[in-house]
Structure formats: C-alpha cells, structure tokens
Scaffold this motif. Structure first.
Motif, PDB file in Angstrom:
ATOM      1  N   ILE A  78       0.832  -1.200   0.000  1.00 15.31           N
ATOM      2  CA  ILE A  78       0.000   0.000   0.000  1.00 15.31           C
ATOM      3  C   ILE A  78       0.868   1.253   0.000  1.00 15.31           C
ATOM      4  N   ALA A  79       1.956   1.246   0.779  1.00 14.20           N
ATOM      5  CA  ALA A  79       2.855   2.406   0.819  1.00 14.20           C
ATOM      6  C   ALA A  79       3.478   2.664  -0.551  1.00 14.20           C
ATOM      7  N   GLN A  80       3.916   1.610  -1.220  1.00 10.37           N
ATOM      8  CA  GLN A  80       4.549   1.809  -2.528  1.00 10.37           C
ATOM      9  C   GLN A  80       3.521   2.195  -3.591  1.00 10.37           C
ATOM     10  N   TYR A  81       2.318   1.645  -3.528  1.00 11.96           N
ATOM     11  CA  TYR A  81       1.266   2.077  -4.452  1.00 11.96           C
ATOM     12  C   TYR A  81       0.913   3.549  -4.214  1.00 11.96           C
ATOM     13  N   ALA A  84       3.610   5.668  -5.683  1.00 11.48           N
ATOM     14  CA  ALA A  84       3.596   5.627  -7.138  1.00 11.48           C
ATOM     15  C   ALA A  84       2.345   6.258  -7.739  1.00 11.48           C
ATOM     16  N   GLY A  85       1.400   6.674  -6.883  1.00  8.99           N
ATOM     17  CA  GLY A  85       0.173   7.280  -7.381  1.00  8.99           C
ATOM     18  C   GLY A  85      -0.835   6.288  -7.927  1.00  8.99           C
ATOM     19  N   LEU A  86      -0.690   4.996  -7.593  1.00 11.13           N
ATOM     20  CA  LEU A  86      -1.601   3.951  -8.101  1.00 11.13           C
ATOM     21  C   LEU A  86      -2.653   3.619  -7.048  1.00 11.13           C
ATOM     22  N   ARG A  87      -3.464   4.598  -6.693  1.00  5.38           N
ATOM     23  CA  ARG A  87      -4.449   4.421  -5.627  1.00  5.38           C
ATOM     24  C   ARG A  87      -5.554   3.428  -5.981  1.00  5.38           C
ATOM     25  N   ASP A  88      -5.800   3.243  -7.250  1.00  6.79           N
ATOM     26  CA  ASP A  88      -6.835   2.302  -7.651  1.00  6.79           C
ATOM     27  C   ASP A  88      -6.472   0.860  -7.320  1.00  6.79           C
ATOM     28  N   ARG A  89      -5.206   0.616  -6.968  1.00  4.62           N
ATOM     29  CA  ARG A  89      -4.760  -0.744  -6.636  1.00  4.62           C
ATOM     30  C   ARG A  89      -4.828  -1.020  -5.128  1.00  4.62           C
ATOM     31  N   ILE A  90      -5.056   0.029  -4.343  1.00  2.00           N
ATOM     32  CA  ILE A  90      -4.927  -0.116  -2.891  1.00  2.00           C
ATOM     33  C   ILE A  90      -6.062  -0.938  -2.288  1.00  2.00           C
ATOM     34  N   LEU A 235      -5.012 -13.595  -7.669  1.00  2.38           N
ATOM     35  CA  LEU A 235      -3.987 -14.583  -7.337  1.00  2.38           C
ATOM     36  C   LEU A 235      -2.579 -14.050  -7.591  1.00  2.38           C
ATOM     37  N   GLY A 236      -2.425 -13.230  -8.632  1.00  3.11           N
ATOM     38  CA  GLY A 236      -1.108 -12.675  -8.908  1.00  3.11           C
ATOM     39  C   GLY A 236      -0.654 -11.737  -7.814  1.00  3.11           C
ATOM     40  N   LEU A 237      -1.531 -10.839  -7.379  1.00  2.30           N
ATOM     41  CA  LEU A 237      -1.195  -9.891  -6.318  1.00  2.30           C
ATOM     42  C   LEU A 237      -1.006 -10.615  -4.994  1.00  2.30           C
ATOM     43  N   ALA A 238      -1.905 -11.577  -4.713  1.00  2.00           N
ATOM     44  CA  ALA A 238      -1.768 -12.342  -3.473  1.00  2.00           C
ATOM     45  C   ALA A 238      -0.451 -13.112  -3.449  1.00  2.00           C
ATOM     46  N   ALA A 239      -0.063 -13.646  -4.616  1.00  2.00           N
ATOM     47  CA  ALA A 239       1.201 -14.394  -4.688  1.00  2.00           C
ATOM     48  C   ALA A 239       2.395 -13.480  -4.399  1.00  2.00           C
ATOM     49  N   ARG A 240       2.316 -12.220  -4.889  1.00  2.00           N
ATOM     50  CA  ARG A 240       3.418 -11.294  -4.608  1.00  2.00           C
ATOM     51  C   ARG A 240       3.460 -10.903  -3.130  1.00  2.00           C
ATOM     52  N   ILE A 241       2.285 -10.749  -2.524  1.00  2.00           N
ATOM     53  CA  ILE A 241       2.255 -10.465  -1.082  1.00  2.00           C
ATOM     54  C   ILE A 241       2.885 -11.623  -0.312  1.00  2.00           C
ATOM     55  N   VAL A 242       2.549 -12.849  -0.723  1.00  2.00           N
ATOM     56  CA  VAL A 242       3.129 -14.020  -0.061  1.00  2.00           C
ATOM     57  C   VAL A 242       4.627 -14.098  -0.343  1.00  2.00           C
ATOM     58  N   ARG A 243       5.032 -13.796  -1.581  1.00  2.00           N
ATOM     59  CA  ARG A 243       6.447 -13.890  -1.952  1.00  2.00           C
ATOM     60  C   ARG A 243       7.321 -12.984  -1.095  1.00  2.00           C
ATOM     61  N   PHE A 244       6.883 -11.736  -0.907  1.00  2.00           N
ATOM     62  CA  PHE A 244       7.663 -10.809  -0.087  1.00  2.00           C
ATOM     63  C   PHE A 244       7.274 -10.873   1.382  1.00  2.00           C
ATOM     64  N   GLY A 245       6.006 -11.188   1.646  1.00  2.00           N
ATOM     65  CA  GLY A 245       5.542 -11.196   3.022  1.00  2.00           C
ATOM     66  C   GLY A 245       5.916 -12.440   3.798  1.00  2.00           C
ATOM     67  N   ALA A 246       6.018 -13.592   3.101  1.00  2.00           N
ATOM     68  CA  ALA A 246       6.370 -14.835   3.803  1.00  2.00           C
ATOM     69  C   ALA A 246       7.741 -14.745   4.473  1.00  2.00           C
ATOM     70  N   LYS A 450      17.529  -0.433  -5.078  1.00  2.00           N
ATOM     71  CA  LYS A 450      17.183  -0.941  -6.406  1.00  2.00           C
ATOM     72  C   LYS A 450      16.019  -1.933  -6.348  1.00  2.00           C
ATOM     73  N   MET A 451      15.342  -2.006  -5.197  1.00  2.00           N
ATOM     74  CA  MET A 451      14.252  -2.964  -5.018  1.00  2.00           C
ATOM     75  C   MET A 451      12.901  -2.264  -5.022  1.00  2.00           C
ATOM     76  N   ARG A 452      11.847  -3.005  -5.349  1.00  2.00           N
ATOM     77  CA  ARG A 452      10.461  -2.572  -5.199  1.00  2.00           C
ATOM     78  C   ARG A 452       9.580  -3.813  -5.251  1.00  2.00           C
ATOM     79  N   VAL A 453       8.399  -3.747  -4.632  1.00  2.00           N
ATOM     80  CA  VAL A 453       7.514  -4.913  -4.585  1.00  2.00           C
ATOM     81  C   VAL A 453       6.340  -4.776  -5.546  1.00  2.00           C
ATOM     82  N   ILE A 454       6.107  -3.587  -6.100  1.00  2.00           N
ATOM     83  CA  ILE A 454       4.979  -3.359  -6.997  1.00  2.00           C
ATOM     84  C   ILE A 454       5.462  -3.218  -8.427  1.00  2.00           C
ATOM     85  N   GLU A 455       4.519  -3.236  -9.347  1.00  2.00           N
ATOM     86  CA  GLU A 455       4.854  -3.054 -10.749  1.00  2.00           C
ATOM     87  C   GLU A 455       5.220  -1.592 -11.018  1.00  2.00           C
TER      88      GLU A 455
END
Length: 465
Positions: A78-81, A84-90, A235-246, A450-455
């Motif tokens: 949510i912080a990175q979205y 990045a100004g991508l509030r529609d993804r929050i 599923l794609g977004l949930a998988a990324r949350i799990v990938r970085f959150g796990a 050089k890292m980020r978790v969002i597109e």
C-alpha cells in the motif's frame, strides 16, 4: 538551527517523520498499555496468572506471527502504491491481505487441540501450565480477529494516515481496561476469570477496533477513491504479497521463537524468576512499543519513497528515524536505571512479603534491558527500512542465523549446563548488538535502493525531493 539541513528538511526531516511517527508511537503505547494493565491486574490476581499470561501469550503470538508478518506486509504494498500514485490498486491489495488473514486465523484456531501437550512439554509448574492452556486456547480461537486487527490498519498506515490508527487504538484501550477489570476479577455479575478473563477481554476489545476499521473502509469517499469494494481475489497480487511477506513472516516467527525460547528457559529457573521476567518485559513493552512506532515509520516512508522513485528522500527519512530512536532510548535507559522503585511500584502486591525477591529480580533484569535498548533501536529502524523496500529475504536469513544459532540454542545449553539465569541475558545482549551491526551494514551498502515490490507505473507522477 538551519531548516535547510537534512534533518530539518520538509521532506524526510523530523517534522515529516513525526507527523507519521507520533500517532504510531502513541498507538503502539496504547498496545503497550493494554499489555501493561493486563499484567498489572493479573499480578494482583495471582502469581500463576501473570506467569501464564506472559508465556502463554508469547507462545500463541509466536505461533501466529508468521501470519502476522506475512499479512501485515500488505502495508508495504500500500505504501509503494501510494508513492507511485496507483491508488486504484490499494483497495484490492487490502482485500488480499484480509483473505490471507482469514486463512491464517482458521489454521491457528486448531490450537485448541494441541496447545495442552505443547505447554506440558515446557516443564513449568503444574498450576502455571493449567493457566497457560486456558489463556492461550482462548487467544487461539480468536486469532482471526487479531490478524484482521493487524491487516486493516495498513490501509491507513501505509498511506501515512496514522491519526486514524491512533484514534482506533485509543478506543481499543478504553474498552480493554474495563473489560479486563470486569472479567479478571469477576465484576458486574461475571465470575472471576483470571488469565482466561484477560484473554476474552483482549479479543472483545480488538473486535471493537476491527468493526471501526471495517465501517471506515466502506465510507463513500474512501470507496470511490481507493476502490475498496474491489474484493475479487487476485492470485497474482496475493502471490506477490506471499512472496515478499512470507520471509517477513518467517523473520518475525524466528525473532519470536528465539525470544520465546529465552523467556521459557528463564521460566525453568523457578516461579520467582518466571514472574520477574513477566514483570520486566511488561515494563519493557512501554519502551519497546513506541520504538516499533518509529521503526514502522521508517518502513512506511521508505516504501512511499521507493514507489515514487525518490531514494534521497528515503535516506533522509531513515536518518531522522534513527536519531529519534536514539533520543527516545536514552530516556528509557535513564528511567529503567535511576527510577526503578517508581517503575516497579505498580506491581507490588500488598501483604505478600514473598514478592520482594521477585521485584528485586525484575529490577536486575531492567539493568540488562537497559544494556541493549540503544542497539535495539538501530536494529529495528534499519531492518524496517530494508523491509519497506522489499529486502525481506536478507532480514529473514540474518534473523534465522543469529536468532537460532546464537540466541535460542545457547540459552538452552546454558540452562542444561546449570549456568546462572543472568548468563542468558548476556547472550541476548550480544545478539541484539550483532543484529544492529548486520542490518546497519546491509543498509549502508544500498542494495535496497534498487528494489520494489509493486509493478512500475506507466506514468510516474512528479515527486520532487
């Protein structure tokens, strides 16, 4: 002082940091106050009750903290979205965190069947084991409420809107204190529940907070701006949350396992040391929870800055958080070393001369806590800054190696070798200093920049430093 200097710049300076950090600090203090009043009332109820609430609560939180760390990492997305100004993804992002929290709560609820043999294996006194099982079983059954209360606030904290989180925390505390009084001591027609009453009070007060967050999440303006009704599983977004959150969840799990091992082993030195440990860490929570608020701010501001592509802003924010943490910990060290009688006074049970030994031991433990507080502040800020960028695997490995090999295992070996209880404190002091150095060096090397978790957004909004 010159407001053009890095520490006083509008973006990333003390004013910018405190705007987010102060509500989080007070909010975390509310959580600390909840734990403190729980322990205070249980200390006046019985020695077994406070000892059981400490190890029972710590054990169930340790078991659940993988899900706490994983689902709570939704806030970094949510912080990175937001940056990045991508509030529609929050809105959709938070829903994925909610689904993961419900899955985790269902798994943790099975604890009512396996907690008893677990506590029996700890080797604690029989009356304490009975209380531990009662307390932890209730918390296990309500784990989904606890996980939701960790996920829902990230919708506001990830965007830097921490005043609302503070307001809800106040409400939870205002509910928790009378709920505890009524259910622990048996007032207003309720039976005296002791540790079980404290567990029920905790779940009830957290339920009130979850209800407030849920209502606010669906307010019309919020719904339009952040698409909060976009609840479709992604599923794609949930998988990324799990990938970085796990890894973040494993990090928190190992941290709590090593710390729980330390506390459980101390409990093996007898009832007085066991109770003193609960009192000392109950007091320490008043210092530690505000520190977590500062560290969370570092994670939020780094996440927003990464989303906006503004690394200098991230560095300034972390620098300000480090200075604030250092100043705060110096004040806590003075309090714990020079004003111990005042700090321990609320835990005195009138007419119980046997408690004198317990309070003396708790006072000695406060000296050990004071020895690592300063380094713990640096460790928390640096590690949260790394996680805010997405560097969760490194923090996981560092926590696993030091926490298991250099903290948990040595504590068990020292206990079995008959070493005095204070030798375990020397181990934990050394480990916290080591964590501080490891995370500090990793941060200084700059790989996190050089890292980020969002597109990557197609059109990044202008965001000057």
């Amino acid at each position: 002082m010159d407001r053009s200097s890095p520490h006083f710049a509008r973006r990333g300076g003390f004013a910018d940091v405190l705007k987010i950090a102060f509500p989080l600090i007070v909010s975390q203090s509310c959580h600390a106050l909840n734990m403190f009043t729980d322990r205070l009332m249980l200390a006046r109820f019985s020695q077994a009750a406070i000892a059981a609430s400490f190890t029972g609560g710590l054990t169930i939180f340790t078991i659940s903290c993988f899900f706490v760390g994983m689902t709570g990492y939704t806030g970094t997305f949510i912080a990175q979205y937001e940056g990045a100004g991508l509030r529609d993804r929050i809105g959709r992002t938070l829903w994925q965190g909610i689904y993961l929290a419900l899955i985790g709560g269902a798994l943790l609820a099975t604890g009512v069947w396996w907690l008893k043999p677990l506590f029996e294996s700890f080797g604690h006194e029989e009356n304490i084991v009975v209380e531990e099982v009662r307390y932890a079983s209730i918390l296990s059954g309500g784990a989904f409420i606890f996980l939701l209360s960790c996920v829902l606030p990230t919708f506001w904290s990830g965007r830097g809107k921490t005043l609302f989180v503070l307001a809800v925390s106040f409400v939870i505390t205002l509910c928790n204190i009378p709920f505890n009084y009524i259910l622990i001591f048996g007032k207003c027609g309720f039976p005296a529940g002791g540790s079980a009453g404290a567990a029920v009070a905790t779940i009830l007060s957290e339920t009130v907070g979850v209800a407030i967050y849920a209502v606010a999440f669906f307010l019309p303006r919020t719904r339009r701006m952040f698409h909060t009704t976009d609840c479709a599983p992604d599923l794609g977004l949930a998988a990324r949350i799990v990938r970085f959150g796990a890894p973040n969840g494993v990090n928190l799990f190992v941290d709590l396992v090593s710390f729980s091992t330390f506390c459980i082993v101390l409990g093996g030195y007898g009832g007085a040391v066991h109770e003193a440990t609960g009192i000392a860490f109950g007091i320490n929570s008043l210092a530690f929870c505000p520190l977590i608020g500062i560290a969370m701010t570092a994670s939020i501001l780094v996440g927003q800055s990464i989303g906006a592509g503004n690394i200098p802003l991230a560095r300034r924010s972390v620098r300000s958080c480090l200075i604030l943490a250092a100043v705060y910990n110096v004040m806590m060290i003075v309090l714990f070393t020079l004003f111990q009688d005042s700090v321990l006074a609320p835990f005195v049970r009138s007419g119980d001369p046997a408690q004198r030994e317990t309070l003396a031991l708790a006072g000695e433990m406060l000296y050990f806590i004071s020895a690592y507080l300063f380094f713990d502040g640096f460790s928390q800020v640096f590690s949260n800054a790394l996680r805010g960028a997405g560097d969760t695997r490194f923090t996981m490995y560092a926590m696993m190696i030091v926490g298991i090999a250099l903290l948990a295992l040595p504590c068990v070996l020292l206990f079995r070798a008959g070493a005095p209880w204070w030798s375990l404190w020397l181990v934990i002091i050394g480990c916290i200093i080591l964590w501080s150095a490891i995370f500090g060096i990793r941060y200084r090397k700059g790989k996190w920049t050089k890292m980020r978790v969002i597109e990557e957004p197609e059109n990044r909004p202008d965001d000057p430093a």
